[in-house]
Design a protein around this motif. Sequence first.
Motif, PDB file in Angstrom:
ATOM      1  N   GLY A   9      67.674  -4.605   7.202  1.00  0.00           N
ATOM      2  CA  GLY A   9      66.580  -5.417   6.716  1.00  0.00           C
ATOM      3  C   GLY A   9      66.055  -6.345   7.805  1.00  0.00           C
ATOM      4  O   GLY A   9      66.661  -6.496   8.871  1.00  0.00           O
ATOM      5  N   GLY A  10      64.904  -6.962   7.533  1.00  0.00           N
ATOM      6  CA  GLY A  10      64.322  -7.881   8.482  1.00  0.00           C
ATOM      7  C   GLY A  10      62.883  -8.157   8.134  1.00  0.00           C
ATOM      8  O   GLY A  10      62.440  -7.897   7.010  1.00  0.00           O
ATOM      9  N   SER A  17      57.314  -0.282  10.083  1.00  0.00           N
ATOM     10  CA  SER A  17      58.390   0.550   9.559  1.00  0.00           C
ATOM     11  C   SER A  17      59.733  -0.145   9.691  1.00  0.00           C
ATOM     12  O   SER A  17      59.938  -0.957  10.601  1.00  0.00           O
ATOM     13  N   LEU A  18      60.624   0.211   8.798  1.00  0.00           N
ATOM     14  CA  LEU A  18      62.023  -0.208   8.857  1.00  0.00           C
ATOM     15  C   LEU A  18      62.873   0.940   8.341  1.00  0.00           C
ATOM     16  O   LEU A  18      62.418   1.731   7.509  1.00  0.00           O
ATOM     17  N   ARG A  19      64.110   1.005   8.816  1.00  0.00           N
ATOM     18  CA  ARG A  19      65.064   1.952   8.251  1.00  0.00           C
ATOM     19  C   ARG A  19      66.283   1.190   7.773  1.00  0.00           C
ATOM     20  O   ARG A  19      66.944   0.524   8.574  1.00  0.00           O
ATOM     21  N   VAL A  93      64.634  -7.943  -1.893  1.00  0.00           N
ATOM     22  CA  VAL A  93      65.998  -7.623  -1.496  1.00  0.00           C
ATOM     23  C   VAL A  93      66.255  -6.181  -1.926  1.00  0.00           C
ATOM     24  O   VAL A  93      66.007  -5.831  -3.082  1.00  0.00           O
ATOM     25  N   TYR A  94      66.735  -5.375  -0.999  1.00  0.00           N
ATOM     26  CA  TYR A  94      66.972  -3.962  -1.255  1.00  0.00           C
ATOM     27  C   TYR A  94      68.475  -3.723  -1.411  1.00  0.00           C
ATOM     28  O   TYR A  94      69.271  -4.187  -0.581  1.00  0.00           O
ATOM     29  N   GLN A 117      67.665  -8.241   2.868  1.00  0.00           N
ATOM     30  CA  GLN A 117      66.320  -8.773   2.674  1.00  0.00           C
ATOM     31  C   GLN A 117      65.315  -8.038   3.553  1.00  0.00           C
ATOM     32  O   GLN A 117      65.536  -7.866   4.761  1.00  0.00           O
ATOM     33  N   VAL A 118      64.219  -7.640   2.944  1.00  0.00           N
ATOM     34  CA  VAL A 118      63.102  -7.032   3.662  1.00  0.00           C
ATOM     35  C   VAL A 118      61.865  -7.885   3.389  1.00  0.00           C
ATOM     36  O   VAL A 118      61.520  -8.135   2.227  1.00  0.00           O
TER      37      VAL A 118
END
Length: 122
Positions: A9-10, A17-19, A93-94, A117-118
Amino acid sequence: QVQLVESGGGVVPAGGSLRLSCVASGRTLSRYAMGWFRQAPGKEREFVAAISRSGLLRNYLDDVKGRFTISRDNAKNTVYLQMNSMKSEDTAVYYCAAGPGPSGDGHTYDYWGQGTQVTVSS
């Protein structure tokens, strides 16, 4: 028992994009279907994506179809959520979860991670 730990997260700009990764310990991940859920402030927890034990069946929230991809590597006991073309509405929050089937119903999952957290900045 299965312990799940999310990471990745970030803060990302809109369109970025995020992974996310979710690593399992305690039991082999291949025994479980896996799901990703999210919860934004003041909102109910929401299903995002799920994948079957083999990886052949995948389900997605309509709003993330074509943008997010769930995958798994059973050899690494890890499930991923690749998120592209991100929107401010993806901020949450994932959580990853493990259960008997790739359901969109969070009540069917037995184990949950602590969340990551994203934040998507507009």
